[in-house]
Write a protein that holds these residues in place. Structure first.
Motif, short mmCIF file in Angstrom:
data_model
loop_
_atom_site.label_atom_id
_atom_site.label_comp_id
_atom_site.label_asym_id
_atom_site.label_seq_id
_atom_site.Cartn_x
_atom_site.Cartn_y
_atom_site.Cartn_z
N MET A 109 -0.10 -2.15 -3.71
CA MET A 109 1.18 -2.67 -3.26
C MET A 109 1.73 -1.81 -2.12
N ASP A 110 1.67 -0.51 -2.35
CA ASP A 110 2.16 0.43 -1.36
C ASP A 110 1.45 0.24 -0.01
N SER A 111 0.14 0.13 -0.11
CA SER A 111 -0.67 0.01 1.11
C SER A 111 -0.37 -1.29 1.84
N ILE A 112 -0.28 -2.38 1.09
CA ILE A 112 0.00 -3.68 1.72
C ILE A 112 1.36 -3.65 2.40
N CYS A 113 2.33 -3.09 1.71
CA CYS A 113 3.69 -3.07 2.27
C CYS A 113 3.74 -2.21 3.52
N LYS A 114 3.03 -1.10 3.48
CA LYS A 114 3.10 -0.21 4.63
C LYS A 114 2.35 -0.78 5.83
N ASN A 115 1.27 -1.55 5.56
CA ASN A 115 0.48 -2.07 6.67
C ASN A 115 0.91 -3.47 7.10
N ALA A 116 1.12 -4.33 6.13
CA ALA A 116 1.46 -5.72 6.49
C ALA A 116 2.96 -5.93 6.59
N GLY A 117 3.72 -5.12 5.92
CA GLY A 117 5.19 -5.22 6.02
C GLY A 117 5.74 -6.52 5.45
N SER A 118 6.76 -7.06 6.11
CA SER A 118 7.37 -8.31 5.69
C SER A 118 6.34 -9.43 5.82
N PRO A 119 6.29 -10.45 4.96
CA PRO A 119 7.24 -10.71 3.86
C PRO A 119 6.89 -10.00 2.55
N TYR A 120 5.77 -9.22 2.58
CA TYR A 120 5.37 -8.60 1.31
C TYR A 120 6.49 -7.71 0.75
N THR A 121 7.10 -6.94 1.67
CA THR A 121 8.15 -6.02 1.19
C THR A 121 9.29 -6.77 0.54
N ILE A 122 9.58 -7.97 1.10
CA ILE A 122 10.69 -8.75 0.54
C ILE A 122 10.33 -9.25 -0.87
N TYR A 123 9.12 -9.81 -0.96
CA TYR A 123 8.71 -10.32 -2.27
C TYR A 123 8.64 -9.21 -3.32
N PHE A 124 8.06 -8.08 -2.93
CA PHE A 124 7.90 -7.00 -3.91
C PHE A 124 9.25 -6.41 -4.34
N SER A 125 10.21 -6.42 -3.40
CA SER A 125 11.51 -5.83 -3.74
C SER A 125 12.12 -6.46 -4.99
N LYS A 126 11.79 -7.72 -5.18
CA LYS A 126 12.45 -8.47 -6.25
C LYS A 126 12.22 -7.83 -7.63
N ASN A 127 10.99 -7.54 -7.94
CA ASN A 127 10.71 -7.01 -9.28
C ASN A 127 10.36 -5.53 -9.29
N LEU A 128 10.49 -4.91 -8.13
CA LEU A 128 10.01 -3.54 -7.99
C LEU A 128 10.60 -2.60 -9.03
N HIS A 129 11.91 -2.69 -9.18
CA HIS A 129 12.57 -1.77 -10.11
C HIS A 129 12.04 -1.92 -11.52
N LYS A 130 11.96 -3.17 -11.94
CA LYS A 130 11.52 -3.45 -13.31
C LYS A 130 10.10 -2.91 -13.55
N LEU A 131 9.20 -3.23 -12.59
CA LEU A 131 7.81 -2.84 -12.76
C LEU A 131 7.65 -1.32 -12.72
N PHE A 132 8.39 -0.71 -11.81
CA PHE A 132 8.28 0.74 -11.67
C PHE A 132 8.73 1.43 -12.96
N ARG A 133 9.85 0.95 -13.44
CA ARG A 133 10.45 1.56 -14.62
C ARG A 133 9.53 1.39 -15.84
N LYS A 134 9.06 0.16 -15.99
CA LYS A 134 8.19 -0.13 -17.12
C LYS A 134 6.94 0.74 -17.08
N THR A 135 6.34 0.80 -15.90
CA THR A 135 5.11 1.57 -15.76
C THR A 135 5.37 3.05 -16.04
N TYR A 136 6.46 3.53 -15.45
CA TYR A 136 6.78 4.94 -15.62
C TYR A 136 6.86 5.32 -17.09
#
Ligand code: ZN
Ligand code: ZN
Lengths: 587, 437
Positions: A68-95
């Motif tokens: 995810m990190d790599s795609i967002c850093k290289n391809a940027g939008s719209p990936y960053t927009i889509y990922f932003s939506k659930n990012l917090h939830k997924l990060f927290r759960k994984t952590y």
């Protein structure tokens, strides 16, 4: 781009992503390229990655985050927009699911997201990043309670406040002695699982002590525990010896009780008090305290340092890190890496069980409730929140019977009688379980056992009832058959028969489009219900006679009353009842 | 250093580490299900030790898990629960003291202690009764007789009843009625065999004479059993009572009656202060050997009317349908109106001026119709329909039925019975409890 291209790319992306079971740069690069080439599939790709983050095993989640990190850093939008939506939830759960090492890596990754892009903005949605940061700050506060930077750890290891001269070496020799005693006991009772476990634990403890650099306080607690066990072993051994010697050498002089202290001294090199707490009924520590055990828990392995940290904090020797922030969190977690590499000690619960059982036996030796005249039903005695005798007696309710049933929690002691009871008890569970789960077959069907409540006894039956009929373990799982029903009705409502009848069923025939049948006897309609086990729609309590369907219970009662030629109710008289079926019902 | 850890494993499963002497209390709303597993340590629910690594499920009840030793529990519930963790060592120490004092009495006599537990609402009376019974099982194989005189509670039976039950094996912590009475099949824990008498009204004030006479009936069965059964006699009797606000606290008529009928020799007062214990010792000085006060635990969850009703529904449901562990199949039976004979206890609120001349212990025969019986719980007595109705006063209850449907025009009704049988040919007593399935 044709839709076929699209679905191929999607398929390729998915297959490649599934292969990400280790941290592979080529795979991540391939996935990033696919994402860059097929921007129109961004939403689908994001979906696949999020799905994998949810479903894959914790150890692989980090790699998926890297994608995810790599795609967002290289391809940027719209990936960053889509990922932003659930990012917090997924990060927290994984952590929450991963180990500390991975957590640190997640934090490192997160830190890169907080660096503004060349355009000046952050990669992901601000609110999303903020909530991750808040979450991490809270999490780091929790870690702070138990973690401490390595520098301080070392410092204290040399100038520990405990300042005692207990060394690993002295403890090792204690352990060896204890192991020797335990092993010699094992010779006479080689099947004793508790002893076997004890030997194993001592062995493990020995290895552990040799391996790890441990805080002096920890050592001294190990030492205290060993001392207690040692004293108990010694006392038992002495008692045994005395019993053995008694008939042989009547005149031989017994060691006075105080000589037990010398054994303690022997093993403990001076720094100990000589009063082994095996003497008086009320003396000594009464409750088994488990700080030493706490320190051995796997889930809390850093706890063993926490008390030390607190002490240092009190003396202002500890550098308190500033406001909890993300940039310091990684450093705080680092010390955990080392300890996580060490060999795991036996589980906390096993140690708690074994040492607790030993303690309970020690506490309850020679305890006699009847002679303890302090046990009065009086306000003065009852409102006493740490009466020494109660603190000893409490063991009778728990670990003094060390064998706990794994099914219901009931405890059994070590006497022969108790062992016998335990075997019967487990046997009872076994039979009950079989009966609960079991398949009961009869002539037409095989169904799960259905049961109902029985009638209560009336006053006279109850007054004569003996609990033995319920609890006797040699009776076949309770009192169903012997259970008296209320007297007059006993004849026609034997519960077993009715249970059997209600177990009869007919699979709803295809032509019964309304899913119901009307019982010609009681004229009630019964609807089909779906039986999970059979996977069929059935009419329960149903029997087919010719082309008619009856309630099995109605049919039984009608046939029975016709058979016994008593006054049958008018509605039964025009029915041709098949007594053969009636008999079959009873089988 | 003891602190309560709380960490989230996933969205639904949570773990809580309970330091020794801490109690974990939660109210599970009716309709939702809590599953708890003790991962390690010794934890108990009201004196019954929980097996480790075995899931326990709770529905519509209050759950108290007490950590005898540091324990780790794992729990999940679809609904958001707010468990309370509180240190409760002192309270439990008092209970242990009480238990061992009772234990010594059991050891020193063939007639075990007969203990009456009294107190206001939410002072831990029922929990105490349960704990004392559970602990009594542990050292020796005692069979203490548990008596519930609170008709708003169902113990091995439905609300409306009062019961006496020897506790000869573990209580069922998952059950809302403390465990199952005898069933036709196998159950995970041993069944219990209660003696059941029916009061049937919701409030004691609505018919005190009937309440007293129902107690007399229960006590006569109990005395007979104690005479016949040396183990139960030696184990003693533990009696739970209604909250004091439901009783006459001027003349102490019900408490006095209980003391007399059950030969009470010890009273345990659940109260914050000594006042009640002092008053009781003045009133009953000549009859009672010991009066001991136990302060209520800090972890108590007060039960209000709404919760009480919800709990009663759970109990009624469990009586007919069992628990997830022990699924029971009740039986619906159709019957004509003429097959039932139903009586109703009198209610003082229905009488005017002539109150004093009315014998409130008499039952009135009522008409079988929907306005009287729809959704009603009826007590099925052991008295034949044909027998004289004054026998009703001494009746035992063989079970309860639920009238699910009444069709006035066809003069037919349907009754849910716990037992697969025809409608018993017995006199029935209407209770004030209703249940809509
Ligand atoms: Zn068991
Ligand atoms: Zn029928």
């Amino acid at each position: 781009m044709s839709s076929e291209d699209g679905s191929n790319a999607l398929e390729e992306f998915k297959t490649t992503l599934d292969g990400l079971t280790f941290n592979s740069r080529p795979i991540i690069t391939t996935l990033t390229q696919l994402a860059e080439e097929h921007m129109s599939l961004a939403q689908e790709f994001v979906g696949l990655i999020e799905n994998r983050l949810e479903k894959c095993v914790p150890s692989q989640k980090l790699f998926t985050f890297y994608v995810m990190d790599s795609i967002c850093k290289n391809a940027g939008s719209p990936y960053t927009i889509y990922f932003s939506k659930n990012l917090h939830k997924l990060f927290r759960k994984t952590y929450l699911l991963v180990d500390n090492q991975t957590r640190t890596k997640m934090i490192s990754m997160f830190k890169t997201w907080m660096v503004p892009l060349p355009a000046g903005d952050l990669m992901f949605d601000h609110s999303s990043l903020n909530s991750i940061e808040n979450f991490l700050i809270k999490a780091s506060a929790l870690h702070q309670k138990s973690a401490t930077p390595p520098a301080i750890q070392q410092h204290t290891a040399h100038n520990g406040p405990a300042g005692s001269n207990i060394t690993v070496k002295s403890l090792l020799s204690d352990i060896d002695k204890l192991a020797l005693i335990t092993q010699s006991k094992l010779v006479s009772t080689p099947d004793d699982a508790k002893l076997q476990a004890k030997v194993a634990i001592l062995k493990q403890l020995r290895q552990e002590l040799q391996k790890e650099r441990l805080a002096p306080e920890f050592l001294s607690q190990v030492h205290q525990q060993l001392k207690q066990i040692f004293a108990q072993e010694h006392q038992q051994q002495q008692q045994q010896q005395q019993q053995q010697q008694l008939p042989l050498q009547n005149n031989s002089q017994f060691l006075p009780p105080s000589s037990q202290g010398s054994v303690n001294n022997d093993m403990s090199r001076g720094s100990l008090q000589a009063n082994g707490n095996n003497g008086s009924m009320f003396g000594g520590s009464l409750q088994f305290n488990a700080p030493f055990l706490n320190q051995l828990t796997n889930s809390n392995r850093l706890n063993k340092l926490s008390s030390l940290v607190n002490m240092l904090r009190e003396k202002e020797l500890l550098h308190e890190p500033g406001e909890a922030s993300i940039t310091t969190l990684a450093a705080k977690l680092e010390p955990e890496f080392d300890s996580s590499k060490t060999v795991q000690l036996p589980s906390y619960s096993l140690l708690q069980d074994i040492l607790g059982d030993l303690e309970a036996q020690r506490q309850t030796q020679n305890l006699d409730i009847l002679n303890a005249s302090v046990l009065q039903l009086s306000q003065q005695f009852v409102l006493n929140d740490n009466h020494p005798i109660t603190e000893k007696l409490v063991h009778f309710l728990y670990r003094a019977k060390p064998n706990k049933c794994s099914i219901c929690g009931k405890r059994f002691g070590n006497t022969l009688e108790e062992k016998e009871l335990e075997i019967q008890h487990l046997d009872w569970h076994f039979r009950v379980n079989k009966k609960i789960k079991g398949i009961q077959s009869n002539t037409t069907t095989s169904t799960k056992v259905i049961q109902s409540r029985n009638w209560y006894l009336d006053e006279n039956q109850w007054a004569d009832f003996k609990e033995e009929d319920i609890i006797a373990t040699d009776i076949d799982t309770g009192a169903a058959e012997q259970q008296p029903t209320f007297a007059n009705n006993r004849e026609d409502s034997t519960d077993a028969i009715y249970t059997k009848l209600r177990n009869k069923y007919i699979v709803v025939p295809d032509y019964a489009t309304d899913m119901k049948f009307q019982c010609p006897i009681c004229t009630e309609s019964t609807y089909g219900k779906y039986d999970e086990d059979l996977g069929e729609w059935i009419w329960s309590n149903c029997v087919q006679v010719g082309d008619k369907f009856f309630h099995a219970t109605c049919y039984y009662e009608a046939a029975k009353s016709q058979q016994s030629n008593t006054s049958s109710s008018p509605s039964f008289q025009n029915l041709q009842l098949d007594l053969g079926i009636f008999n079959e019902l009873l089988q | 250093m003891e602190f309560v850890e709380f960490s989230e494993v996933s969205e639904t499963t949570k773990t809580s580490s309970l330091p020794q002497g801490h109690e974990w209390t939660v109210q599970v709303p009716a309709g939702s299900k809590l599953t708890v597993i003790v991962k390690y340590g010794i934890a108990e629910i009201l004196g019954t030790e929980l097996a480790n690594d075995v899931p326990y499920t709770f529905q519509g009840v209050i759950v108290n898990i007490y950590a005898i030793e540091r324990s780790m529990i794992e729990w999940k519930c679809l609904e958001e629960l707010e468990p309370k963790v509180s240190e409760n060592k002192s309270y439990h120490a008092y209970i242990y003291n009480l238990n061992f004092a009772l234990e010594r009495l059991r050891l020193s006599s063939f007639n075990g202690p007969r203990v009456l537990i009294v107190g206001n609402a939410s002072t831990g009376k029922s929990s105490l009764a349960q704990m004392l019974c559970s602990y009594a099982l542990k050292i020796r194989h005692y069979q203490p007789l548990l008596v519930n005189l609170n008709p708003q509670d169902g113990v091995f039976s439905l609300p409306g009843s009062i019961t006496a039950t020897p506790i000869s094996e573990l209580l069922d912590v998952e059950s809302s009625i403390w465990g199952q009475s005898i069933t036709t099949g196998a159950t995970k824990l041993h069944n219990k065999q209660p003696l059941v008498k029916n009061y049937g009204l919701e409030n004691i004030r609505d018919n005190r004479p009937l309440y007293l006479s129902t107690i007399t009936q229960l006590a006569s069965g109990v005395q007979q059993r104690l005479k016949n059964d040396p183990i139960v006699r030696r184990s003693g009797v533990i009696i739970d009572t209604p909250k004091l606000s439901h009783l006459d606290t001027e003349d102490w008529s019900e408490v006095g009656h209980m003391i007399e009928q059950f030969d009470i020799n010890a009273i345990v007062v659940c109260a914050e202060s000594d006042d009640l214990a002092i008053e009781l010792s003045e009133v009953f000085r000549t009859k009672i050997g010991s009066i001991v006060r136990i302060p209520p635990p800090g972890s108590i969850i007060a039960i209000d009317d709404i919760m009480r009703r919800a709990l009663q529904r759970v109990q009624i449901r469990e009586y007919f349908y069992g628990t997830t562990e022990t699924v029971l199949s009740p039986y619906t039976m159709g019957a004509g109106f003429e097959e039932l004979t139903v009586f109703r206890p009198r209610n003082i609120s229905e009488y005017g001026e002539d109150k004093k001349d009315v014998d409130l212990t008499v039952f009135d025969k009522i008409e079988v119709n929907s306005s009287n019986l729809q959704h009603a719980i009826i007590a099925i007595t052991n008295i034949s329909r044909k027998e004289s109705q004054d026998k009703l006063n001494t009746a035992s209850i063989i079970g309860y039925g639920l009238i699910t449907e009444v069709n006035d025009s066809k003069k037919k009704l349907r009754v849910l019975l716990p037992v697969p049988s025809r409608i018993p040919d017995r006199a029935m007593i209407l209770t004030e409890y209703r249940y809509l399935e």
